[in-house]
Design an enzyme around this catalytic site. Structure first.
Site, PDB file in Angstrom:
ATOM      1  CE1 TYR A 102       0.718   1.814   4.171  1.00 29.54           C
ATOM      2  CE2 TYR A 102       1.048  -0.547   4.438  1.00 29.54           C
ATOM      3  CZ  TYR A 102       1.231   0.742   4.885  1.00 29.54           C
ATOM      4  OH  TYR A 102       1.940   0.979   6.043  1.00 29.54           O
ATOM      5  CG  PHE A 113       0.087   9.328   5.170  1.00 26.21           C
ATOM      6  CD1 PHE A 113      -0.114   8.100   5.763  1.00 26.21           C
ATOM      7  CD2 PHE A 113      -0.905   9.827   4.340  1.00 26.21           C
ATOM      8  CE1 PHE A 113      -1.268   7.362   5.539  1.00 26.21           C
ATOM      9  CE2 PHE A 113      -2.061   9.106   4.104  1.00 26.21           C
ATOM     10  CZ  PHE A 113      -2.250   7.870   4.705  1.00 26.21           C
ATOM     11  CG  ASP A 114       3.024   4.105   6.163  1.00 29.70           C
ATOM     12  OD1 ASP A 114       4.236   3.879   5.985  1.00 29.70           O
ATOM     13  OD2 ASP A 114       2.274   3.336   6.792  1.00 29.70           O
ATOM     14  CB  ILE A 134      -8.393   3.065   9.483  1.00 32.84           C
ATOM     15  CG1 ILE A 134      -7.975   2.778   8.032  1.00 32.84           C
ATOM     16  CG2 ILE A 134      -7.286   3.788  10.242  1.00 32.84           C
ATOM     17  CD1 ILE A 134      -7.678   4.037   7.217  1.00 32.84           C
ATOM     18  CE1 TYR A 160      -4.701   6.012  11.752  1.00 33.64           C
ATOM     19  CE2 TYR A 160      -4.810   6.754   9.472  1.00 33.64           C
ATOM     20  CZ  TYR A 160      -4.370   5.852  10.420  1.00 33.64           C
ATOM     21  OH  TYR A 160      -3.606   4.783  10.034  1.00 33.64           O
ATOM     22  CG  PHE A 177      -4.746   3.858   2.119  1.00 37.46           C
ATOM     23  CD1 PHE A 177      -3.518   3.682   2.734  1.00 37.46           C
ATOM     24  CD2 PHE A 177      -5.741   4.536   2.792  1.00 37.46           C
ATOM     25  CE1 PHE A 177      -3.281   4.175   4.007  1.00 37.46           C
ATOM     26  CE2 PHE A 177      -5.521   5.024   4.078  1.00 37.46           C
ATOM     27  CZ  PHE A 177      -4.287   4.840   4.690  1.00 37.46           C
TER      28      PHE A 177
END
Length: 257
Positions: A102, A113-114, A134, A160, A177
């Protein structure tokens, strides 16, 4: 005669009242039946209309996202844009163990961010549907079939929320994502080059084990000679089996995962 006539008259009156009560009873039953029948029919119709309206809203939001590039501020939940189709028949269920790649970005601005695709990282492993991730993942990933790559658009309330996450995900941030569903409970429909090399090594070890068994066990040697003539014939058969099994392993370059 007078008493007899009175008795007959009373009997007729009783019979009439009895028949009238039966008619009233069954009429009441029919009225009740049709009342509940039409009540539930109307309820089903309302529910269908609500569901249709809800689906229409989802399609409208998906259209706005994909075609017009407009992000609906009232959107809540998760939608999916397919990048590459999966097998179309194998979908994750609650409690399944998954392996995925992902890349997460902010919907507003596209800042990453990731990412499990970053150097030194590997496939992300998770049990889906049990709250390990999540809500947008628990509800969005099961919409993907094995091998599929898609972008999950997740509203903040399914991400979040108002608290955000650290310094990378601000409060009330919608997220995107880019997800590849690689494995469901160990089952895959494609493999990387590294997997292919490992599999080839296992096949080579299997071939060596079969030849060692041929050389050491007379009964096994006799049985194989009946089918393949001699050791060279048996070894040629093993080579063809290794080639066949290796050819049956679909390879997808890791960088496309």
């Amino acid at each position: 005669v007078g008493l007899l006539s009175q008795h007959v008259f009373s009997s007729v009156i009783y019979l009439y009242i009895h028949l009238l009560s039966i008619i009233i009873y069954w009429s009441f039953c029919i009225i009740i039946f049709y009342f509940f029948f039409f009540f539930f029919q109307a309820e089903d119709g309302i529910r269908d209309a609500q569901e249709s309206r809800g689906l229409g809203d989802v399609y409208k939001r998906q259209y706005q996202r994909r075609v017009r590039g407009v992000r609906d501020p009232t959107f809540m939940g998760v939608t999916k844009d397919v990048i590459e189709e999966g097998d179309g028949k194998t979908f994750p269920a609650k409690g399944d163990k998954l392996k995925m790649h992902y890349t997460g970005t902010l919907a507003d601005g596209g800042k990453q961010f990731d990412s499990s695709r970053s150097p030194g990282r590997g496939l992300f492993e998770v049990t889906i549907g049990v709250g390990q991730v999540i809500k947008g993942w628990d509800e969005g990933v099961p919409m993907m079939s094995l091998g599929e790559r898609a972008v999950l658009h997740i509203s903040s309330d399914f991400g979040y929320g108002a608290s955000g996450a650290g310094g990378d995900i601000p409060p009330n941030a919608d997220l995107d994502f880019d997800v590849r569903l690689v494995s469901i409970n160990g089952k895959q429909i494609f493999y990387s080059e590294k997997h292919a090399e490992t599999y080839a090594a296992k096949l080579a070890a299997w071939k060596a084990k079969e030849l060692a068994k041929y050389d050491s066990k007379e009964e096994y040697k006799t049985k194989k000679d009946e089918k393949h003539t001699d050791r060279a014939g048996f070894e040629a058969f093993l080579d063809s089996e290794c080639e066949r099994m290796q050819a049956g392993v679909p390879i997808k370059p890791a960088e496309t995962w």
